[in-house]
Design a protein around this motif. Structure first.
Motif, PDB file in Angstrom:
ATOM      1  N   SER A  94      35.526  46.221  44.657  1.00 27.59           N
ATOM      2  CA  SER A  94      35.302  46.355  43.304  1.00 27.59           C
ATOM      3  C   SER A  94      36.564  46.093  42.346  1.00 27.59           C
ATOM      4  O   SER A  94      36.278  45.709  41.395  1.00 27.59           O
ATOM      5  N   TRP A  95      37.811  46.070  42.895  1.00 29.97           N
ATOM      6  CA  TRP A  95      38.741  45.651  42.308  1.00 29.97           C
ATOM      7  C   TRP A  95      38.771  44.021  42.013  1.00 29.97           C
ATOM      8  O   TRP A  95      38.971  43.267  40.793  1.00 29.97           O
ATOM      9  N   LYS A  96      38.355  43.302  42.967  1.00 24.14           N
ATOM     10  CA  LYS A  96      38.399  41.958  42.978  1.00 24.14           C
ATOM     11  C   LYS A  96      36.895  41.553  41.987  1.00 24.14           C
ATOM     12  O   LYS A  96      37.196  40.556  41.403  1.00 24.14           O
ATOM     13  N   VAL A  97      35.911  42.319  42.118  1.00 22.74           N
ATOM     14  CA  VAL A  97      34.823  41.822  40.958  1.00 22.74           C
ATOM     15  C   VAL A  97      35.391  42.176  39.875  1.00 22.74           C
ATOM     16  O   VAL A  97      35.223  41.234  38.790  1.00 22.74           O
ATOM     17  N   SER A  98      36.240  43.157  39.401  1.00 25.21           N
ATOM     18  CA  SER A  98      36.436  43.642  38.133  1.00 25.21           C
ATOM     19  C   SER A  98      37.356  42.483  37.661  1.00 25.21           C
ATOM     20  O   SER A  98      37.528  42.019  36.252  1.00 25.21           O
ATOM     21  N   LYS A  99      38.261  42.097  38.723  1.00 19.67           N
ATOM     22  CA  LYS A  99      39.399  41.009  38.229  1.00 19.67           C
ATOM     23  C   LYS A  99      38.726  39.683  37.684  1.00 19.67           C
ATOM     24  O   LYS A  99      38.942  39.209  36.795  1.00 19.67           O
ATOM     25  N   ALA A 100      37.721  39.423  38.534  1.00 17.42           N
ATOM     26  CA  ALA A 100      36.791  38.034  38.399  1.00 17.42           C
ATOM     27  C   ALA A 100      36.092  38.223  37.170  1.00 17.42           C
ATOM     28  O   ALA A 100      36.123  37.141  36.262  1.00 17.42           O
ATOM     29  N   ASN A 104      48.688  45.264  28.214  1.00 14.31           N
ATOM     30  CA  ASN A 104      48.870  46.000  29.500  1.00 14.31           C
ATOM     31  C   ASN A 104      47.767  45.888  30.545  1.00 14.31           C
ATOM     32  O   ASN A 104      47.608  46.787  31.556  1.00 14.31           O
ATOM     33  N   ILE A 105      46.925  44.943  30.263  1.00 16.16           N
ATOM     34  CA  ILE A 105      46.061  44.679  31.460  1.00 16.16           C
ATOM     35  C   ILE A 105      46.456  43.634  32.165  1.00 16.16           C
ATOM     36  O   ILE A 105      46.833  42.474  32.164  1.00 16.16           O
ATOM     37  N   ASP A 106      46.547  44.007  33.485  1.00 17.51           N
ATOM     38  CA  ASP A 106      47.144  43.367  34.552  1.00 17.51           C
ATOM     39  C   ASP A 106      46.273  43.464  35.898  1.00 17.51           C
ATOM     40  O   ASP A 106      46.401  44.243  36.725  1.00 17.51           O
ATOM     41  N   PHE A 107      45.665  42.405  36.287  1.00 16.53           N
ATOM     42  CA  PHE A 107      45.075  42.196  37.503  1.00 16.53           C
ATOM     43  C   PHE A 107      45.677  41.348  38.448  1.00 16.53           C
ATOM     44  O   PHE A 107      45.216  40.928  39.693  1.00 16.53           O
ATOM     45  N   SER A 108      47.190  41.022  38.346  1.00 15.55           N
ATOM     46  CA  SER A 108      47.676  40.428  39.275  1.00 15.55           C
ATOM     47  C   SER A 108      47.871  41.361  40.634  1.00 15.55           C
ATOM     48  O   SER A 108      48.095  40.383  41.544  1.00 15.55           O
ATOM     49  N   LEU A 109      48.025  42.386  40.583  1.00 15.16           N
ATOM     50  CA  LEU A 109      47.947  43.117  41.863  1.00 15.16           C
ATOM     51  C   LEU A 109      46.783  44.161  41.732  1.00 15.16           C
ATOM     52  O   LEU A 109      46.424  44.513  40.735  1.00 15.16           O
ATOM     53  N   PRO A 110      46.366  44.665  42.972  1.00 12.58           N
ATOM     54  CA  PRO A 110      45.379  45.902  43.136  1.00 12.58           C
ATOM     55  C   PRO A 110      46.221  47.093  42.355  1.00 12.58           C
ATOM     56  O   PRO A 110      47.095  47.198  42.366  1.00 12.58           O
ATOM     57  N   TRP A 111      45.111  47.660  41.584  1.00 10.03           N
ATOM     58  CA  TRP A 111      45.780  48.824  40.852  1.00 10.03           C
ATOM     59  C   TRP A 111      46.137  50.073  41.587  1.00 10.03           C
ATOM     60  O   TRP A 111      47.372  50.512  41.276  1.00 10.03           O
TER      61      TRP A 111
END
Length: 225
Positions: A139-145, A208-215
């Protein structure tokens, strides 16, 4: 915790608002087409248990109105799950072992009390945790993409603290334009698109939007400071 849990609560609020335009549907009426598969009204109908549970929350709604809400929510779930799954498949999005293990370690902390619960056998509990970990990492990886591809507004939701609702809107509109799904029923169509295009009172500031690491890793780091 799967991606199917990310949009449903987004859909729910707008569906409630759209109740005023609902019309009765024949049980076998075709409501929509999703990836060349017809979706009938009957397969969207909720169980009586779900109706009773939600009517205890939405006390101002009749049973008929609650059934309409839940049926529209079910269609939203189907479209969301299928479109996100197709996007992930076409873009080869899968979490790696490190991301899954990272999610697993957090989920194990969240569910540590289950270790002493005799209702859960050890191997079953581990399979449950690993399934949740894979779903959360994906889910996190899809959101990031999606955010990398489309940008847009991002909001906090309990099951996905970085939910890219602006990217969802663009993705759904692209799939609609390509004919990957079409909603025939006017009430279902209005409810779905009003939910997708909902304006949120509170969104993240872009900086403040940061997808560099999983939340969940960022949450752990912040709590340790």
């Amino acid at each position: 915790m799967t991606r199917s849990n990310v949009i449903p609560m987004v859909l729910f609020a707008a569906i409630v608002v759209s109740l005023g335009i609902n019309t009765p549907q024949a049980a076998n009426e075709i409501i929509a087409r999703l990836f060349n598969k017809s979706i009938s009204n009957s397969e969207l109908q909720p169980s009586q248990a779900d109706v009773d549970r939600f009517q205890s929350i939405l006390t101002d709604k009749s049973e008929k109105e609650v059934r309409s809400i839940l049926a529209q929510r079910a269609l939203g779930n189907k479209i969301t799950e299928s479109v996100l799954s197709d996007f992930a498949h076409k873009n080869d999005i899968e979490p790696d072992d490190g991301e899954v293990q990272s999610a697993y370690s957090v989920i194990k902390q969240w569910t540590v009390e289950l270790d002493d619960n005799s209702e859960f056998k050890g191997d079953e509990l581990e399979r449950y945790r690993m399934a949740m970990a894979h779903g959360m990492a994906k889910s996190w990886k899809v959101s990031k993409a999606l955010y990398d591809a489309y940008g847009g507004d991002v909001v906090f939701q309990q099951d996905n603290p970085l939910t890219p609702v602006g990217a969802y809107q663009q993705l759904f509109e692209q799939y609609r334009e390509k004919g990957e799904f079409v909603i025939y029923d006017p009430a279902f169509k209005a409810a779905f698109w009003s939910s997708v295009k909902m304006k949120y009172a509170k969104t993240y500031d872009p900086e403040n939007i940061d997808f560099s690491l999983p939340w969940w890793e960022k949450s752990i780091t912040a709590s340790e400071k």
